[in-house]
Design a protein around this motif. Structure first.
Motif, PDB file in Angstrom:
ATOM      1  N   GLY A   1       0.818  -1.208   0.000  1.00 48.54           N
ATOM      2  CA  GLY A   1       0.000   0.000   0.000  1.00 48.54           C
ATOM      3  C   GLY A   1       0.852   1.258   0.000  1.00 48.54           C
ATOM      4  N   SER A   2       1.892   1.252   0.819  1.00 44.85           N
ATOM      5  CA  SER A   2       2.783   2.415   0.917  1.00 44.85           C
ATOM      6  C   SER A   2       3.580   2.621  -0.366  1.00 44.85           C
ATOM      7  CB  SER A   2       3.743   2.240   2.094  1.00 44.85           C
ATOM      8  OG  SER A   2       3.022   2.150   3.304  1.00 44.85           O
ATOM      9  N   ALA A   3       4.049   1.526  -0.953  1.00 48.25           N
ATOM     10  CA  ALA A   3       4.817   1.624  -2.200  1.00 48.25           C
ATOM     11  C   ALA A   3       3.958   2.233  -3.303  1.00 48.25           C
ATOM     12  CB  ALA A   3       5.334   0.253  -2.611  1.00 48.25           C
ATOM     13  N   ALA A   4       2.709   1.758  -3.415  1.00 48.55           N
ATOM     14  CA  ALA A   4       1.803   2.285  -4.442  1.00 48.55           C
ATOM     15  C   ALA A   4       1.516   3.767  -4.209  1.00 48.55           C
ATOM     16  CB  ALA A   4       0.506   1.484  -4.456  1.00 48.55           C
ATOM     17  N   LYS A   5       1.259   4.134  -2.962  1.00 50.35           N
ATOM     18  CA  LYS A   5       0.923   5.525  -2.659  1.00 50.35           C
ATOM     19  C   LYS A   5       2.109   6.446  -2.927  1.00 50.35           C
ATOM     20  CE  LYS A   5      -1.594   8.266   0.732  1.00 50.35           C
ATOM     21  NZ  LYS A   5      -2.193   8.309   2.082  1.00 50.35           N
ATOM     22  N   ALA A   6       3.320   5.995  -2.560  1.00 48.85           N
ATOM     23  CA  ALA A   6       4.517   6.810  -2.786  1.00 48.85           C
ATOM     24  C   ALA A   6       4.712   7.106  -4.263  1.00 48.85           C
ATOM     25  CB  ALA A   6       5.742   6.100  -2.220  1.00 48.85           C
ATOM     26  N   LEU A   7       4.356   6.141  -5.099  1.00 45.89           N
ATOM     27  CA  LEU A   7       4.515   6.307  -6.545  1.00 45.89           C
ATOM     28  C   LEU A   7       3.276   6.917  -7.206  1.00 45.89           C
ATOM     29  CD1 LEU A   7       6.331   2.951  -7.321  1.00 45.89           C
ATOM     30  CD2 LEU A   7       7.312   5.245  -7.539  1.00 45.89           C
ATOM     31  N   GLY A   8       2.255   7.202  -6.412  1.00 45.11           N
ATOM     32  CA  GLY A   8       1.039   7.811  -6.954  1.00 45.11           C
ATOM     33  C   GLY A   8       0.151   6.846  -7.709  1.00 45.11           C
ATOM     34  N   ILE A   9       0.328   5.552  -7.475  1.00 50.48           N
ATOM     35  CA  ILE A   9      -0.458   4.533  -8.186  1.00 50.48           C
ATOM     36  C   ILE A   9      -1.808   4.370  -7.511  1.00 50.48           C
ATOM     37  CG2 ILE A   9      -0.569   2.096  -8.841  1.00 50.48           C
ATOM     38  CD1 ILE A   9       2.545   2.127  -8.818  1.00 50.48           C
ATOM     39  N   ASP A  10      -2.874   4.559  -8.288  1.00 46.68           N
ATOM     40  CA  ASP A  10      -4.224   4.327  -7.768  1.00 46.68           C
ATOM     41  C   ASP A  10      -5.021   3.535  -8.801  1.00 46.68           C
ATOM     42  OD1 ASP A  10      -4.931   6.086  -9.792  1.00 46.68           O
ATOM     43  OD2 ASP A  10      -5.357   7.757  -8.439  1.00 46.68           O
ATOM     44  N   HIS A  11      -6.338   3.455  -8.602  1.00 48.63           N
ATOM     45  CA  HIS A  11      -7.184   2.604  -9.459  1.00 48.63           C
ATOM     46  C   HIS A  11      -7.117   3.008 -10.931  1.00 48.63           C
ATOM     47  CE1 HIS A  11     -10.269   5.757  -9.788  1.00 48.63           C
ATOM     48  NE2 HIS A  11      -9.962   6.033  -8.537  1.00 48.63           N
ATOM     49  N   SER A  12      -6.743   4.254 -11.209  1.00 50.55           N
ATOM     50  CA  SER A  12      -6.671   4.685 -12.611  1.00 50.55           C
ATOM     51  C   SER A  12      -5.547   3.981 -13.368  1.00 50.55           C
ATOM     52  CB  SER A  12      -6.476   6.211 -12.688  1.00 50.55           C
ATOM     53  OG  SER A  12      -5.170   6.571 -12.263  1.00 50.55           O
ATOM     54  N   PHE A  13      -4.641   3.333 -12.634  1.00 48.36           N
ATOM     55  CA  PHE A  13      -3.537   2.628 -13.279  1.00 48.36           C
ATOM     56  C   PHE A  13      -3.903   1.193 -13.654  1.00 48.36           C
ATOM     57  CE2 PHE A  13      -1.225   6.194 -11.785  1.00 48.36           C
ATOM     58  CZ  PHE A  13      -0.102   6.283 -12.580  1.00 48.36           C
ATOM     59  N   ASN A  14      -5.117   0.768 -13.316  1.00 52.26           N
ATOM     60  CA  ASN A  14      -5.521  -0.595 -13.660  1.00 52.26           C
ATOM     61  C   ASN A  14      -5.500  -0.774 -15.172  1.00 52.26           C
ATOM     62  OD1 ASN A  14      -6.408  -3.184 -12.739  1.00 52.26           O
ATOM     63  ND2 ASN A  14      -8.413  -2.709 -13.614  1.00 52.26           N
ATOM     64  N   LYS A  15      -4.836  -1.822 -15.620  1.00 52.19           N
ATOM     65  CA  LYS A  15      -4.724  -2.211 -17.027  1.00 52.19           C
ATOM     66  C   LYS A  15      -3.885  -1.243 -17.862  1.00 52.19           C
ATOM     67  CE  LYS A  15      -7.395  -5.212 -19.999  1.00 52.19           C
ATOM     68  NZ  LYS A  15      -8.707  -5.765 -20.344  1.00 52.19           N
ATOM     69  N   LYS A  16      -3.044  -0.450 -17.225  1.00 55.26           N
ATOM     70  CA  LYS A  16      -2.105   0.381 -17.986  1.00 55.26           C
ATOM     71  C   LYS A  16      -0.986  -0.505 -18.533  1.00 55.26           C
ATOM     72  CE  LYS A  16      -3.426   4.749 -16.862  1.00 55.26           C
ATOM     73  NZ  LYS A  16      -4.154   5.551 -17.829  1.00 55.26           N
ATOM     74  N   GLU A  17      -0.559  -0.232 -19.755  1.00 53.66           N
ATOM     75  CA  GLU A  17       0.554  -0.987 -20.327  1.00 53.66           C
ATOM     76  C   GLU A  17       1.863  -0.541 -19.694  1.00 53.66           C
ATOM     77  OE1 GLU A  17       0.502  -0.724 -24.550  1.00 53.66           O
ATOM     78  OE2 GLU A  17      -1.432  -1.752 -24.732  1.00 53.66           O
ATOM     79  N   LEU A  18       2.679  -1.520 -19.335  1.00 55.31           N
ATOM     80  CA  LEU A  18       3.946  -1.231 -18.670  1.00 55.31           C
ATOM     81  C   LEU A  18       5.040  -0.826 -19.661  1.00 55.31           C
ATOM     82  CD1 LEU A  18       3.864  -4.100 -16.056  1.00 55.31           C
ATOM     83  CD2 LEU A  18       3.621  -1.655 -15.594  1.00 55.31           C
ATOM     84  N   THR A  19       4.653  -0.660 -20.922  1.00 53.78           N
ATOM     85  CA  THR A  19       5.604  -0.194 -21.935  1.00 53.78           C
ATOM     86  C   THR A  19       5.283   1.236 -22.371  1.00 53.78           C
ATOM     87  OG1 THR A  19       4.207  -1.302 -23.571  1.00 53.78           O
ATOM     88  CG2 THR A  19       6.158  -2.492 -22.817  1.00 53.78           C
ATOM     89  N   GLY A  20       4.352   1.877 -21.643  1.00 51.16           N
ATOM     90  CA  GLY A  20       3.937   3.235 -22.003  1.00 51.16           C
ATOM     91  C   GLY A  20       4.718   4.308 -21.277  1.00 51.16           C
ATOM     92  N   GLU A  21       4.108   5.489 -21.157  1.00 47.85           N
ATOM     93  CA  GLU A  21       4.795   6.643 -20.570  1.00 47.85           C
ATOM     94  C   GLU A  21       4.253   7.023 -19.202  1.00 47.85           C
ATOM     95  OE1 GLU A  21       7.484   7.915 -22.033  1.00 47.85           O
ATOM     96  OE2 GLU A  21       7.178   6.366 -23.557  1.00 47.85           O
ATOM     97  N   GLU A  22       3.276   6.235 -18.682  1.00 47.36           N
ATOM     98  CA  GLU A  22       2.711   6.564 -17.368  1.00 47.36           C
ATOM     99  C   GLU A  22       3.284   5.681 -16.266  1.00 47.36           C
ATOM    100  OE1 GLU A  22      -1.759   7.724 -17.636  1.00 47.36           O
ATOM    101  OE2 GLU A  22      -1.342   6.373 -19.311  1.00 47.36           O
ATOM    102  N   ILE A  23       3.534   4.430 -16.595  1.00 45.21           N
ATOM    103  CA  ILE A  23       4.123   3.510 -15.636  1.00 45.21           C
ATOM    104  C   ILE A  23       4.971   2.501 -16.405  1.00 45.21           C
ATOM    105  CG2 ILE A  23       2.037   2.017 -15.629  1.00 45.21           C
ATOM    106  CD1 ILE A  23       2.708   1.535 -12.588  1.00 45.21           C
ATOM    107  N   TRP A  24       6.184   2.296 -15.931  1.00 45.19           N
ATOM    108  CA  TRP A  24       7.085   1.373 -16.625  1.00 45.19           C
ATOM    109  C   TRP A  24       8.181   0.926 -15.667  1.00 45.19           C
ATOM    110  CZ3 TRP A  24       7.155   6.626 -17.237  1.00 45.19           C
ATOM    111  CH2 TRP A  24       8.366   7.292 -17.049  1.00 45.19           C
ATOM    112  N   ILE A  25       8.933  -0.088 -16.091  1.00 41.43           N
ATOM    113  CA  ILE A  25      10.030  -0.623 -15.275  1.00 41.43           C
ATOM    114  C   ILE A  25      11.302  -0.608 -16.118  1.00 41.43           C
ATOM    115  CG2 ILE A  25      10.896  -2.626 -13.978  1.00 41.43           C
ATOM    116  CD1 ILE A  25       7.963  -3.421 -13.492  1.00 41.43           C
TER     117      ILE A  25
END
Length: 201
Positions: free
Chosen positions: A129-153
């Protein structure tokens, strides 16, 4: 270097959960980039895993994203628990890796504002929960592609030898009976941002 889609199509979710340790998870929200080194993960082995929300092929609106082709993010919310997962393997195989903790790396001031605490405190990004909140990840990130510009590794070349990685039972899955004992939680030994319990047996 940003991880490509082919990385996430690996069917060995146990390997991926270990391999993601040391990789860097990024988000970009309203032009603000934050990132942290992944230091704790848990593997969930699809329909065969009694701890998985997709066990037995269960499909609901809440779990449907798990059945996507690998390379998308899943944001699951259970009461107060907000969980960010990386979907892996092929279409229809609901394997996932839960990101349980990160070590703050980039955009630390933004993380501190989101968590209203200094980054010197492990609690800023310890636990899913803390890791997600620190990175600003919320329900709007559901099904985001991890190769895009909003969330990636990205792979920054950070590697941990086997003796630096703990493999222990997962947290909070007592309902999974014998599967609760599987050593599918992995963390970097001695990293202060790893959630508790963080002792190696």
């Amino acid at each position: 270097m940003k991880l490509q889609l082919s990385y996430y199509l690996n069917q060995d979710v146990i390997f991926l959960a270990k391999d993601l340790l040391g990789k860097v998870l990024f988000t970009q929200i309203d032009g603000k980039v934050t990132a942290g080194i992944i230091v704790e993960t848990e593997a969930y082995f699809g329909v065969q895993d009694k701890a998985s929300h997709a066990y037995g092929g269960r499909r609901t609106n809440r779990t449907e994203t798990l059945y996507s082709e690998g390379g998308v993010s899943v944001y699951l919310c259970y009461g107060i628990h907000h969980l960010f997962n990386v979907v892996s393997s092929g279409l229809g195989e609901p394997h996932a890796v839960l990101i349980r903790a990160i070590e703050p790396l980039i955009g630390i001031e933004t993380m501190e504002l989101r968590r209203t605490m200094p980054a010197t405190k492990a609690a800023i990004s310890s636990g899913p929960g803390s890791a997600a909140k620190a990175l600003g990840i919320d329900h709007s990130f559901n099904k985001k592609e991890l190769t895009g510009e909003e969330i990636w590794i990205e792979d920054h070349g950070i590697r941990y030898t086997a003796d630096k990685i703990a493999a222990v039972p997962r947290v909070g899955v007592a309902y999974a009976q014998e599967h609760a004992l599987l050593p599918w939680r992995f963390f970097v030994i001695g990293n202060k941002y790893v959630s508790k319990p963080n002792k190696v047996l």
